[in-house]
Motif scaffolding. Structure first.
Motif, mmCIF file in Angstrom:
data_model
loop_
_atom_site.group_PDB
_atom_site.id
_atom_site.type_symbol
_atom_site.label_atom_id
_atom_site.label_comp_id
_atom_site.label_asym_id
_atom_site.label_seq_id
_atom_site.Cartn_x
_atom_site.Cartn_y
_atom_site.Cartn_z
ATOM 1 N N ARG A 126 0.838 -1.199 0.000
ATOM 2 C CA ARG A 126 0.000 0.000 0.000
ATOM 3 C C ARG A 126 0.878 1.257 0.000
ATOM 4 N NH1 ARG A 126 -5.274 1.797 0.034
ATOM 5 N NH2 ARG A 126 -4.998 3.971 0.533
ATOM 6 N N ALA A 127 2.033 1.188 0.672
ATOM 7 C CA ALA A 127 2.903 2.360 0.778
ATOM 8 C C ALA A 127 3.319 2.876 -0.593
ATOM 9 C CB ALA A 127 4.141 2.019 1.604
ATOM 10 N N LEU A 128 3.523 1.957 -1.550
ATOM 11 C CA LEU A 128 3.933 2.404 -2.881
ATOM 12 C C LEU A 128 2.789 3.111 -3.594
ATOM 13 C CD1 LEU A 128 6.190 -0.424 -4.342
ATOM 14 C CD2 LEU A 128 6.816 1.703 -3.222
ATOM 15 N N ASP A 156 0.354 4.734 -2.084
ATOM 16 C CA ASP A 156 0.232 6.034 -1.427
ATOM 17 C C ASP A 156 1.299 6.991 -1.926
ATOM 18 O OD1 ASP A 156 -1.940 5.294 -0.018
ATOM 19 O OD2 ASP A 156 -0.918 4.973 1.899
ATOM 20 N N GLY A 157 2.533 6.457 -2.079
ATOM 21 C CA GLY A 157 3.613 7.311 -2.539
ATOM 22 C C GLY A 157 3.301 7.915 -3.893
ATOM 23 N N ALA A 158 2.815 7.078 -4.804
ATOM 24 C CA ALA A 158 2.518 7.572 -6.148
ATOM 25 C C ALA A 158 1.347 8.548 -6.134
ATOM 26 C CB ALA A 158 2.222 6.401 -7.077
ATOM 27 N N LEU A 159 0.270 8.183 -5.420
ATOM 28 C CA LEU A 159 -0.887 9.075 -5.376
ATOM 29 C C LEU A 159 -0.524 10.382 -4.677
ATOM 30 C CD1 LEU A 159 -3.712 6.550 -4.467
ATOM 31 C CD2 LEU A 159 -3.291 7.649 -6.667
ATOM 32 N N MET A 175 -0.337 5.697 -11.754
ATOM 33 C CA MET A 175 0.194 4.853 -10.693
ATOM 34 C C MET A 175 0.286 3.412 -11.186
ATOM 35 S SD MET A 175 -1.578 3.961 -7.074
ATOM 36 C CE MET A 175 -3.045 3.298 -7.796
ATOM 37 N N THR A 183 3.135 3.187 -13.972
ATOM 38 C CA THR A 183 4.514 3.528 -13.611
ATOM 39 C C THR A 183 5.009 2.825 -12.359
ATOM 40 O OG1 THR A 183 3.706 5.438 -12.409
ATOM 41 C CG2 THR A 183 4.439 5.800 -14.663
ATOM 42 N N VAL A 184 4.101 2.454 -11.466
ATOM 43 C CA VAL A 184 4.565 1.865 -10.205
ATOM 44 C C VAL A 184 4.065 0.432 -10.005
ATOM 45 C CG1 VAL A 184 4.559 2.073 -7.707
ATOM 46 C CG2 VAL A 184 4.782 4.107 -9.115
ATOM 47 N N PRO A 187 5.121 -2.319 -13.017
ATOM 48 C CA PRO A 187 6.516 -2.791 -12.969
ATOM 49 C C PRO A 187 6.800 -3.618 -11.719
ATOM 50 C CG PRO A 187 6.448 -0.464 -13.498
ATOM 51 C CD PRO A 187 5.054 -0.853 -13.145
ATOM 52 N N GLU A 199 11.323 -4.948 -10.776
ATOM 53 C CA GLU A 199 11.601 -3.873 -9.846
ATOM 54 C C GLU A 199 11.240 -4.410 -8.473
ATOM 55 O OE1 GLU A 199 9.553 -0.339 -11.072
ATOM 56 O OE2 GLU A 199 11.053 0.067 -12.605
ATOM 57 N N ALA A 200 12.250 -4.859 -7.753
ATOM 58 C CA ALA A 200 11.971 -5.565 -6.509
ATOM 59 C C ALA A 200 11.632 -4.596 -5.388
ATOM 60 C CB ALA A 200 13.188 -6.393 -6.122
ATOM 61 N N TYR A 201 10.517 -4.839 -4.742
ATOM 62 C CA TYR A 201 10.196 -4.077 -3.531
ATOM 63 C C TYR A 201 10.326 -5.063 -2.386
ATOM 64 C CZ TYR A 201 5.847 -6.537 -4.303
ATOM 65 O OH TYR A 201 4.912 -7.512 -4.514
ATOM 66 N N ASP A 202 10.521 -4.536 -1.176
ATOM 67 C CA ASP A 202 10.541 -5.504 -0.076
ATOM 68 C C ASP A 202 9.929 -4.936 1.193
ATOM 69 O OD1 ASP A 202 14.146 -5.134 -0.186
ATOM 70 O OD2 ASP A 202 12.554 -3.699 0.191
ATOM 71 N N ASN A 214 9.108 5.170 1.571
ATOM 72 C CA ASN A 214 8.532 4.320 0.524
ATOM 73 C C ASN A 214 9.058 4.684 -0.855
ATOM 74 O OD1 ASN A 214 7.271 6.751 0.415
ATOM 75 N ND2 ASN A 214 5.207 5.976 0.128
ATOM 76 N N PHE A 253 10.139 4.226 -4.603
ATOM 77 C CA PHE A 253 9.715 3.254 -5.617
ATOM 78 C C PHE A 253 10.885 2.332 -5.921
ATOM 79 C CE2 PHE A 253 7.203 7.099 -7.041
ATOM 80 C CZ PHE A 253 6.075 6.710 -6.352
#
Ligand SMILES: Nc1ncnc2c1ncn2[C@@H]1O[C@H](COP(=O)(O)OP(=O)(O)O)[C@@H](O)[C@H]1O
Ligand SMILES: [Mg+2]
Lengths: 458, 265
Positions: free
Chosen positions: A338-340, A342-345, A354, A357-358, A361, A455-458, B108, B110
């Motif tokens: 969810r944080a990603l 929120d970051g984009a929005l 969003m 682009t986020v 990927p 695009e690895a998130y963790d 956060n 990206f």
């Protein structure tokens, strides 16, 4: 009768559990500190009996049949099997067995009746022998397990050891099965390649596997070039993916990000139902609805369309794959934190921006994984194409033409009057081998792509 | 800093940038914010303090309409940015969020390169005319985020590979790159160690020069260090709002005093 060893086993396991548990409880009640809880002492005994005895029973049951067969056949009067080839010997054995089961055809020779009786007698003896062996083994293990009970005995470690051994066994079953499949495929493929040169198979553009089965049959010479068959598979797979990937992906994106919650909770179960439709039913749909529709549409605009088009089979296969792709993509998108979002929005991107682009990927590995599985399923799918695709191999990329696939050919090669020593039958294994290799290559290739671009998130 | 700009800043101090009147927020049946009125002045740092669950984040998220993204959330009342109602139908929340940036509690970034992280906002809002333009924007934002020196040699390695404190400063740089007028920060230091916290606090003080900053914090020392004005929330109500010095030395409301002296957790 066959149930008896299993009943003995269950009784021994329960007895072992209770006896050891009580013995450990008695030690505890005397005031000694036990290393393990009493439940572990019980479990230790139960597992110690269960695993070896069950293995023993299963092995016995597997080996019993062949051993008895040999003893019966070996006990036949001299000369009874002279001049018989292996097929005829098998027939004699089958006749003896049906006599043993009380089914008499015609008037069998006396030695056959005697052999039948001997068969019954040996089977009974074997069953009793098994029961006795199980009982002896179980009692021995029971006594051994009981003798181990002591305050400092590490029953918990013992149980954990046995359980992890079982888990290791279970996790290797799949690997060994795969190895077995590869070995048997390879073996048959090599036999096929002894009859048909490798270059003919790999680069030949003619697939006409109708060769004479018996000396007296009249048939064509036979040609085993696999290219037209794999081309047919590729055409149908591409058509299926062209249907499934966009629809599945967009429906996942819509449901995940844009749909009102109520629509989402209505559509998701429907998609799951779609995933549960048997492929035979899709096959009906393809031949009864889609193929005629395509044909009449083609006629109305003046295009000549074959009755079994790649388009119909592939299109329906694509519909079958939609829930596959959409559920994978949906899971992958939901897993993005969810944080990603929120970051984009929070930076002022629209939901669409969003997404592209986020979220997309970040979810790509999961999505590609779903597409890949779909590719593997499309290549290996059999029932829809058997029903809706053609039988004649044609070297064409035209989706409005009739093509055949690798799986269809395997099925037709193995159906009916086959014997396992002519190239026609062996060709099925060679095709299976190639199918296996192609899927393997696709999977390896795609894994690399995913690893490179994720695009690895963790 | 020359005298002119100091005078200018003094003048700006009194200007109201954001004003909220009678704001109520409900999550379904939960009444999270109760009739809050507050004026946030330009080029100031305003701190929201209060026990956890009192609605600080909720109120902060009203200011850039991030609450719109939560289905069950309902906001009533009037919130004006430069005199314009931001909940007006004609206001596009997407454009509003470009003017009111946000930094979140947990860093956060990206899962993209450091450069792409910072360039994200300018790109979607079309702020750069050319590649070199974008390079300038990225560099300026990273300098403002006080992280330029640490990352200038690895702009194209991924942003998630940085340390927690660096990630948070990257997120601040990312928010700043869009040139917002107001910067909202929701406990920006709660995931950071003391050294990183000190760096971010120093940064916030510098940002005041160009932005209006609203910061939620659970640390009263932090509020005292970085803010000019402080608002104390309790159980969804705005209990007290005033000069930071005054709130911490002679609070008017007994609840504020209990909280500051540590009696309300
Ligand atoms: N997404 C949400 N859904 C439902 N209730 C929420 C949500 N976010 C916050 N709340 C509720 O609103 C109240 C205020 O929460 P929040 O603004 O996060 O407090 P704070 O930031 O001061 O700790 C809490 O009672 C919380 O349970
Ligand atoms: Mg909060």
């Amino acid at each position: 009768m066959t149930a008896l060893p299993f009943l003995l086993l269950i009784a021994a396991v329960m007895a072992g559990y209770v006896i050891n548990r009580m013995a450990a409880g008695a030690i505890r009640d005397r005031g000694d500190r036990l290393h393990s809880l009493i439940g572990y002492h019980g479990m230790f005994s139960a597992l110690l009996i269960l695993v070896p005895v069950l293995t023993f029973i299963l092995l016995w049951l597997v080996l019993q049949g062949p051993v008895i067969d040999r003893m019966v056949m070996g006990g036949l009067p001299d000369g009874a099997l002279d001049d018989l080839d292996s097929g005829a010997t098998q027939l004699v054995l089958a006749e003896i067995k049906s006599l043993a089961n009380g089914r008499v055809f015609g008037t069998p020779e006396d030695w056959k009746i005697a052999a039948g009786e001997r068969f019954v007698q040996l089977s009974n003896q074997a069953a009793w022998l098994l029961a006795i062996a199980v009982a002896v083994l179980a009692v021995g293990l029971l006594a051994f397990a009981r003798s181990r009970v002591a305050a400092e005995f590490r029953a918990r470690q013992g149980v954990e050891g046995i359980v992890s051994g079982l888990m290791i066994f279970c996790s290797t079953v799949a690997i060994f099965t795969t190895i077995g499949i590869i070995v048997s495929l390879t073996y048959e493929t090599i036999r096929f390649l002894e009859a048909v040169p490798l270059t003919d198979f790999l680069f030949g553009t003619n697939w006409e596997p109708q060769i004479p089965l018996r000396e007296d049959q009249v048939a064509a010479e036979g040609a085993f070039g696999w290219l037209p068959v794999i081309v047919g598979t590729i055409v149908i797979t591409i058509v299926a993916l062209l249907v499934a990937v966009p629809i599945g992906l967009f429906s996942a994106i819509y449901l995940n990000e844009f749909a009102p919650r109520r629509l989402r909770s209505a559509v998701k179960p429907v998609l799951e139902i779609l995933a549960g439709v048997p492929t035979v039913v899709y096959g009906f749909f393809a031949i009864l609805v889609v193929a005629p529709a395509i044909r009449s549409f083609g006629q109305s605009i003046g295009i000549d369309v074959a009755p079994n088009t790649a388009l119909a089979a592939g299109g329906v296969m694509g519909i079958m794959l939609i829930p596959f792709i959409s559920s994978f993509a949906d899971d992958a998108l939901s897993a993005v934190p969810r944080a990603l979002r929120d970051g984009a929005l929070g930076l002022g991107s629209t939901r669409g921006e969003m997404m592209t682009t986020v979220l997309f990927p970040a979810a790509l590995p999961g999505i590609v994984g779903g597409v890949l599985l779909a590719v593997s399923r499309a290549i290996g799918e059999t029932m829809i194409v058997v029903m809706a695709a053609g039988l004649i191999a044609k070297m064409t990329f035209n989706p409005l033409d009739s093509v055949t696939t690798v799986t269809v050919q395997i099925v037709t090669l193995l159906i009916g009057d086959t014997s396992f020593d002519n190239p026609k039958t062996l060709a099925a294994f060679a095709l299976g081998m190639m199918l296996f290799i192609v899927t393997l290559i696709i999977n390896i290739f795609a894994l690399r792509i995913v690893r490179k671009y994720r695009e690895a998130y963790d | 800093m020359n005298d002119m700009s100091t005078i200018e800043r003094g003048a700006k101090l009194s200007e109201t940038k954001v004003s909220a009147r009678g704001v109520n927020v409900h999550y379904g049946d939960t009444h999270a914010i109760k009739d809050v009125n507050v004026d946030i002045s330009n080029n100031n740092v305003t701190a929201f303090i209060g026990p956890s669950g009192c609605g600080k984040s909720t109120f902060l998220r009203c200011l850039n309409r991030m609450n719109d993204t939560i289905d069950i959330c309902r906001v009533d009342g009037a919130i004006q940015l430069d005199g314009q109602d931001i909940y007006d139908k004609r206001v596009d929340p997407v454009q509003l969020r470009a003017r009111v940036g946000m930094v979140f509690q947990k860093p956060n970034p990206f899962p993209k390169s450091i450069y792409d992280n910072v360039a994200y906002g300018p790109k979607i809002h079309g702020l750069a005319k050319s590649k070199s333009d974008m390079d300038d924007i990225v560099e300026r934002a990273l300098r403002r985020g006080a992280i330029w020196d640490e990352v200038k040699d690895r702009l194209h390695s991924t942003g998630t590979g940085l340390s927690g404190g660096q990630q948070q400063r990257l997120c601040i740089a990312r928010a700043v790159a869009t040139e917002p007028e107001v910067l909202l920060m929701d406990e920006p230091c709660s995931a950071l160690d003391p050294i990183a916290t000190a760096q971010v606090e120093e940064l916030i003080d510098e940002l005041r020069e160009n932005f209006t900053v609203v910061i939620v914090t659970h640390s009263m020392q932090q509020a005292a260090r970085v803010s000019q004005k402080t608002a104390f929330f309790h159980l969804g109500e705005l209990v007290e709002f005033g000069e930071t010095g005054q709130i911490f030395t002679k609070p008017e409301d007994p609840r504020t005093e209990s909280y500051i002296t540590g009696r309300i957790g």
